[in-house]
Design a protein around this motif. Structure first.
Motif, mmCIF file in Angstrom:
data_model
loop_
_atom_site.group_PDB
_atom_site.id
_atom_site.type_symbol
_atom_site.label_atom_id
_atom_site.label_comp_id
_atom_site.label_asym_id
_atom_site.label_seq_id
_atom_site.Cartn_x
_atom_site.Cartn_y
_atom_site.Cartn_z
ATOM 1 N N GLU B 147 0.823 -1.205 0.000
ATOM 2 C CA GLU B 147 0.000 0.000 0.000
ATOM 3 C C GLU B 147 0.863 1.264 0.000
ATOM 4 O O GLU B 147 0.564 2.231 -0.701
ATOM 5 N N LYS B 151 0.890 4.229 -2.827
ATOM 6 C CA LYS B 151 0.602 5.618 -2.513
ATOM 7 C C LYS B 151 1.756 6.516 -2.953
ATOM 8 O O LYS B 151 1.550 7.572 -3.548
ATOM 9 N N TYR B 152 2.968 6.056 -2.683
ATOM 10 C CA TYR B 152 4.125 6.851 -3.089
ATOM 11 C C TYR B 152 4.158 7.000 -4.595
ATOM 12 O O TYR B 152 4.410 8.080 -5.122
ATOM 13 N N TRP B 221 1.522 11.864 1.834
ATOM 14 C CA TRP B 221 2.082 10.538 1.616
ATOM 15 C C TRP B 221 2.985 10.137 2.773
ATOM 16 O O TRP B 221 3.170 8.955 3.050
ATOM 17 N N ASP B 224 1.912 7.639 5.887
ATOM 18 C CA ASP B 224 1.604 6.281 5.443
ATOM 19 C C ASP B 224 2.832 5.554 4.935
ATOM 20 O O ASP B 224 3.072 4.391 5.256
ATOM 21 N N VAL C 92 -7.601 2.214 -4.770
ATOM 22 C CA VAL C 92 -6.726 3.053 -3.971
ATOM 23 C C VAL C 92 -7.593 4.022 -3.203
ATOM 24 O O VAL C 92 -8.561 4.527 -3.744
ATOM 25 N N LEU C 94 -6.460 7.362 -1.775
ATOM 26 C CA LEU C 94 -5.245 8.156 -1.595
ATOM 27 C C LEU C 94 -5.256 8.957 -0.311
ATOM 28 O O LEU C 94 -4.227 9.170 0.311
ATOM 29 N N SER C 97 -5.630 7.181 5.491
ATOM 30 C CA SER C 97 -4.357 6.651 5.950
ATOM 31 C C SER C 97 -4.423 5.142 5.986
ATOM 32 O O SER C 97 -5.458 4.536 5.787
#
Lengths: 162, 466, 100
Positions: B147, B151-152, B221, B224, C92, C94, C97
């Motif tokens: 995950e 996200k990154y 970002w 997380d 996803v 985004l 968290s």
């Protein structure tokens, strides 16, 4: 000329929205393919035939095939629509719209004095190659490292064993 | 063409290829591959230092190398070597491509600090982002890691698209992407007629930069990714790439737009204030140490942005000094987090650490105290230099905000110390002995006190490179 | 008469549409396609610039952006495959968290 340009612009917008609001991934990929082709038409308009063909070959021939392939591997068929309908995304969209207007306003004010760099505009493969291997030599090398990283990365993530 | 000024990068590229070949021939011999990597890095470092005072422009104006850029290289090299040392103990079974990504990210960062062309900057930024993705996602089968990688990736690609658009619009306005030519044009022609356009491009560029240094509004970002990614990689993320982000800011804003600093100063001031406050306030409520350090890294980005706002030579040196000392602090803290274990990074897991392993607790206390900025540690000196430069240029409000934030941050840093020394452990488990992790911890402590007690010499060296 | 402004207008609008896609969709495949739209719309500005400032260099930049776009897609699809194996979905969120 202007009419043809804007007809093409209309079509690229329609295809982009087709990707955005598509429900079937494969159909969206098809819409993206048409979007890429309409982008290549801008290159043809500007007289840069080489880039137009590269655009079609690489995007339509490579990237779309890759995307379609992965969609089929993952078995993403008709899914329930995955729109993120929340306050947050609407705020994001409004901010983006303001930003787009800001860009248009700011750039519109600034590009009034636009001076041609040189008397001719070299669209030949030789001219582009000349620029790549002289002025853009280092970016070319870095791009090769970037491609190597991308290949290894895709391989690492997609392979079965850890 | 002057190719020899990029000799360190060329050596590193060869090492990267070598690492891939070794991994192909004898898979998964981590210590061997890691040693080869360290040797390559040391060789590159040697050439980097031997050319330290050589300044020059190369590759048709694409890179411009000065001693100041090589100072940044030093931070990147330190980060990379410490990461390799941490990786020996931390990772049991990973593929050797980890070291390949480490080297390519190093190349990306070094080229970022040296490039004098905006498009070159973009390509090295992409190289850096994708290499970091490889480092973050090396344990791809863990759900958290998968995950965090995702996200990154999405946010990096999104923000770099904005960054690219900013570069292209700059190209439209100035008809060049070369930073020194932009600067010359600004000096010659001024802002008349192009000011709205420049503001637009600066906002776009800031989006890309804010992502890299984890500043508001592209910070989301960080928590997380920090929580999900392996601890050594997180330490590297907050040391190297962050310093690279500040190097880009120095390149674009300070040298490109040096004729008119007032047009970007406003944006960066607000960025600094919001980043400081948001990072520190968000850190107050989290009880996970890795997450807390993520918020604290956002706050630290805010402090460094304060130095950028006060445009003078000392402030530049203060930035390098800050990143140098922050590198040691963050690596020390994450070395201990690696020892305790990634999945045990809640505050409760640190309760009673002073009884089970007093040395680790003591060291962790030092790192936390240094991050708070208490005298005799390098954290204090680096904050001192930053706020000194702000005070000298009459940014009194920024200094006051900085002090308020220092007080807020003391609460959550010292809470860790309180937990370690005053709370009782729920269950006691001994921490195994990791030689490499401990060596990193010792290196970090030594440098924190060295930089904290004798900062003058290092600072003078940095100032002399300007 | 067609001018640079027309190229810029189309480019900004398409960039905006792509950016909405990244924010608005949750499926990683759609996000990837939207990122492609963003990068491609930047190319429109570049080709307009090449045409109206009579400069060869923007065409070279288009080729480099093509490289970046290709890498982005390849890596993104690799991540999608990995995510499908680990979590069984490519959705996803985004802004949420990892937990809580």
């Amino acid at each position: 000329m202007k009419v043809i340009f804007y007809v093409n612009a209309f079509f690229s917008l329609v295809f982009a929205l087709g990707v955005l609001f598509g429900k079937n991934p494969l159909r969206s990929a098809l819409s993206l393919l048409l979007f890429f082709i309409s982008i290549s038409l801008y290159f043809f308009f500007a007289g840069s035939d080489y880039l137009g063909f590269v655009q079609i070959i690489v995007y339509a021939g490579g990237i779309i095939v890759l995307i379609a392939f992965v969609i089929i591997i993952l078995g993403l068929r008709r899914e329930s629509p995955d729109f993120d309908i929340s306050l947050r995304s609407f705020v994001g969209i409004i901010l983006l719209a303001l930003f787009a207007l800001g860009v248009l306003y700011g750039m519109g004010k600034s590009i009034l004095h636009f001076v041609p760099q040189s008397p001719y505009f070299d669209t030949s493969v030789a001219g582009i190659g000349d620029a790549i291997f002289s002025r853009y030599l280092l970016p070319f090398e870095v791009a090769s490292i970037l491609l190597l990283v991308g290949v290894v990365l895709a391989f690492i993530f997609a392979k079965k064993e850890v | 063409m002057n190719a020899h000024i990029l000799l360190p990068e060329i050596i590193l590229s060869i090492t990267a290829a070598l690492v891939l070949i070794i991994e192909f021939l004898t898979p998964r011999r981590l210590q061997f591959i890691g040693t080869v990597t360290i040797l390559g890095i040391l060789l590159a470092l040697f050439y980097d230092l031997s050319m330290f005072r050589n300044a020059g422009i190369g590759f048709y104006g694409m890179v411009k190398v000065g001693p100041f850029d090589r100072m940044f290289d030093l931070i990147f090299f330190i980060g990379a070597i410490l990461l390799i040392l941490l990786s020996f103990d931390y990772f049991v079974e990973i593929s050797g491509e980890f070291y390949f990504f480490l080297i390519t990210s190093l190349i990306g960062m070094m080229l970022l600090a040296k490039s004098s062309d905006l498009f070159m900057l973009f390509l090295s930024l992409e190289t850096l982002s994708f290499s970091l993705l490889g480092l973050i996602g090396i344990l791809k089968r863990k759900e958290f890691v998968a995950e965090a990688t995702l996200k990154y990736f999405v946010l990096a690609a999104f923000s770099s698209a904005f960054f690219l658009f900013g570069i292209i619009l700059t190209y439209v306005i100035f008809q060049t992407t070369n930073i020194s030519e932009i600067s010359n044009k600004l000096f010659a022609a001024g802002l008349t007629g192009i000011k709205p356009g420049i503001i637009v491009t600066l906002v776009l560029l800031t989006v890309g930069l804010a992502f890299k240094i984890a500043a508001i509004p592209f910070h989301m970002w960080t928590p997380d990714v920090y929580e999900g990614a392996p601890a050594p990689v997180v330490a590297f993320l907050s040391a190297g790439p962050k310093a690279a982000g500040f190097a880009i800011i120095l390149k674009t804003l300070l040298s490109g737009y040096q004729a008119h600093p007032e047009i970007w100063k406003g944006i960066v001031t607000y960025l600094a204030v919001f980043t400081m406050f948001w990072g520190n306030l968000a850190a107050l409520k989290t009880r996970n140490l890795k997450r807390m350090l993520a918020y604290s890294t956002i706050a630290h980005a805010g402090y460094v942005l304060v130095a950028i706002v006060s445009v003078n030579q000392e402030a530049y040196a203060a930035i390098v000094f800050y990143m140098l000392s922050y590198t040691f602090m963050v690596f020390g803290a994450f070395a201990i987090i690696s020892m305790i274990g990634d999945s045990h990074s809640n505050l409760e897991d640190y309760a009673g650490l002073s009884r089970t392993s007093p040395l680790l607790a003591f060291m962790m206390a030092i790192f936390m105290i240094s991050m708070t900025g208490i005298p005799t540690t390098s954290g204090f000196i680096s904050k001192f230099y930053v706020f000194m430069s702000a005070a000298k240029t009459n940014h009194i409000w920024l200094v006051i905000f900085g002090f308020i934030n220092g007080a807020i941050s003391a609460y959550y840093y010292l809470r860790v110390v309180v937990y370690m020394y005053m709370m009782d452990a729920r269950e006691e488990h001994a921490v195994p002995y990791f030689p490499f992790l401990r060596s990193v911890m010792w290196i970090a402590v030594i440098f924190i006190f060295y930089l904290g007690l004798f900062p003058q010499k290092v600072f003078e060296i940095i100032v002399s490179t300007l | 008469m067609l001018g640079f402004g027309d190229y810029l207008l189309v480019s900004v609008i398409l960039f905006f549409v792509g950016a909405i896609g990244v924010i608005f969709r949750r499926n990683l495949i759609y996000i990837l396609m939207s990122l492609e739209i963003m990068l491609n719309s930047i190319n429109i500005t570049l080709i307009g610039l090449a045409r109206y400032s009579r400069d060869t260099n923007p065409q070279v930049l288009i080729l480099f952006i093509l490289v970046v776009a290709a890498v982005e897609v390849a890596v993104g699809l690799g991540i999608a495959i990995n995510l499908m194996r680990v979590k069984g979905t490519v959705d996803v969120d985004l802004f949420k968290s990892l937990k809580g």
